[in-house]
Structure formats: C-alpha cells, structure tokens
Scaffold this active site. Structure first.
Site, PDB file in Angstrom:
ATOM      1  CG  HIS A 183      -8.961   9.244   2.367  1.00  0.00           C
ATOM      2  ND1 HIS A 183     -10.295   9.583   2.419  1.00  0.00           N
ATOM      3  CD2 HIS A 183      -8.479   9.811   1.221  1.00  0.00           C
ATOM      4  CE1 HIS A 183     -10.617  10.320   1.367  1.00  0.00           C
ATOM      5  NE2 HIS A 183      -9.532  10.468   0.615  1.00  0.00           N
ATOM      6  CG  ASP A 240      -0.316   6.641   6.244  1.00  0.00           C
ATOM      7  OD1 ASP A 240      -0.577   5.692   7.022  1.00  0.00           O
ATOM      8  OD2 ASP A 240      -0.859   6.769   5.136  1.00  0.00           O
ATOM      9  CG  ASP A 283     -11.099   4.231  -7.327  1.00  0.00           C
ATOM     10  OD1 ASP A 283     -11.934   3.363  -7.010  1.00  0.00           O
ATOM     11  OD2 ASP A 283     -10.735   4.425  -8.496  1.00  0.00           O
ATOM     12  CG  HIS A 303      -3.666   4.852   3.219  1.00  0.00           C
ATOM     13  ND1 HIS A 303      -2.742   5.157   2.247  1.00  0.00           N
ATOM     14  CD2 HIS A 303      -3.729   3.500   3.256  1.00  0.00           C
ATOM     15  CE1 HIS A 303      -2.278   4.039   1.713  1.00  0.00           C
ATOM     16  NE2 HIS A 303      -2.881   3.016   2.307  1.00  0.00           N
ATOM     17  CD  GLU A 343      -4.397   9.793   3.308  1.00  0.00           C
ATOM     18  OE1 GLU A 343      -4.820   9.518   2.162  1.00  0.00           O
ATOM     19  OE2 GLU A 343      -3.503   9.146   3.873  1.00  0.00           O
ATOM     20  CG  ASP A 384       0.838  10.817   4.262  1.00  0.00           C
ATOM     21  OD1 ASP A 384       1.297  10.705   3.107  1.00  0.00           O
ATOM     22  OD2 ASP A 384      -0.221  10.260   4.629  1.00  0.00           O
TER      23      ASP A 384
END
Length: 237
Positions: free
Chosen positions: A57, A157, A52, A152, A9, A7
């Site tokens: 995160h 994750d 946003d 997150h 970010e 994963d």
C-alpha cells in the site's frame, strides 16, 4: 436496499501482534446502483507498517502523522455504516481488524452496528471453484479496468470490488425486482423493450402423406419393442 462495499489497509497481517488499521475505504450501493456517496479515512497509529505491507500500500507512518486516529473518526464511520449490509473481500481479515479498532475505541463489534456482513470471496469461490479469486483475478475475469491500481488503496479497491460484486451477483436482479412493492421503481430490473406481434403471421407447414406414413412406421416399431405399452397407444385405446 443499502449496501456498503468496504476495504481496509493495515500495518501488517496480525491483530494479535498489534497491527492496526491505517486506511478505510467505503462506497455505497443503493438498490444495486452506485449512489456516489463514499467514505475514505486515513488513521494515525503509533507503529510503522511492516516492510511487506509497505510494498502493498505504500502508506508510511510519516504520511499518517497529521491524520486523525480511528477513535477520533469512529462516530463518522459508524454513522455511515449503520444499518447497511457490508460487502468485504476476504471478510474475516478486515472484520478482525475493525472489531479490534472498535474495541479499543470502546464500541461493540462491527456486526452489532450493521445489518449483515457478506464475504465476496466466498461468493467468488462458489461461482468459480478451483480458480484464482483475488480481486485482481476477478477484475481480469469480468473485464474490469484496474490500470490505476499500481498500489493497493482502500477506496480504489472498494470501487473495484463494487463492480466485481455486481457482476458476481447479477443473477439476483430478478429476486431484487420481486422485492419491490409495486414494480414501479425506476431502478427495478427492466424486462426489456416490448415488441408488438399483432401483425405477425406464422407460416404453417403440414406433413405430407409420405411423412405421416414414415412417422407411423417409427411409432409402430417403438410400440412393438415395448410390448404394446407405449403411452400414445394406451391413450388412443
């Protein structure tokens, strides 16, 4: 069989507008078991995260100021991923960002370094068509604890996705066992405890004369309706 659950970010949603990868999290599965190995990296970038994205995160440019760049970490990343099947939820998003980072670092696309890329979102949509299939929704559906997921994070994750992926694909266990060379691998799927039936004696109940007569009447009625073409009459003849 080696698989990496991955994963990322990012600073935002658009590679074409210059958004970058700022966190990478990976956990390793070997023969469908968590091996305990993982890779977790933050990356310094020359731009702020979109507001946003920050809400998702919480990773600020100030936090990343003393972290290495992706280019400085790329050799370690590719060494960890090399030859594995990569499992990503909504893979096109993460792959587009990683391909861009690899290109900027002077390397080929992610697919050229790994055995394959599997999108767990597509697997979830096949299993649960028309349902919500976000990572949060799948954790709820499979009863996976996500209480620590206030924001997150790529590593957290990945750990949650590993549990989701194993639950999504648990029907593949038999296929994986068949791939073993001799079935002696301790991590092969067990057929369950063996039960000794040597002392078991089943009670046999025979039909009474009245029951046999009633059964014969039913068969005769079916035979009559079929014009004498029932299979049992043909076999008897």
């Amino acid at each position: 069989m080696r698989q990496i659950i991955l994963d990322t970010e990012t600073t935002g949603l658009s590679v074409t507008e210059g958004d970058r990868v700022i966190e990478l999290g990976c956990v390793e599965l070997v023969n469908r078991q968590l091996s305990g190995r993982h890779l977790h990296c933050y990356f310094k970038v020359d731009r702020d995260s979109h507001p946003d994205a920050l809400k998702v995160h919480g990773i600020t440019r100030e936090f990343l100021a003393d972290k290495p760049t992706f280019q400085e970490s790329v050799a370690e990343i590719l060494a960890f991923l090399k030859g594995a099947e990569i499992i990503i939820h909504n893979a096109p998003f993460d792959v587009a960002f990683l391909d861009n980072e690899l290109r900027l670092a002077g390397y080929g696309a992610l697919a050229t370094h790994v055995q394959g890329i599997t999108d767990s979102l597509l697997l979830a949509r096949e299993a649960f068509p028309g349902k919500r299939n976000s990572l949060d929704a799948l954790c709820d559906r499979f009863g996976i604890d996500k209480s620590n997921r206030t924001l997150h994070g790529a590593l957290l994750d990945s750990e949650l996705l590993a549990q989701v992926y194993l639950a999504l694909t648990r029907g593949q266990n038999a296929l994986i066992a068949e791939e073993g060379t001799d079935g002696s691998d301790e991590q092969s799927v067990s057929a369950g405890p063996s039960v000794c039936l040597d002392g078991l004696r089943l009670k046999v109940i025979t039909a009474s004369a009245d029951e046999l007569a009633a059964h014969e009447q039913v068969l005769a009625g079916i035979d009559k309706e079929s014009g004498g073409n029932t299979v049992w009459r043909t076999v008897q003849a």
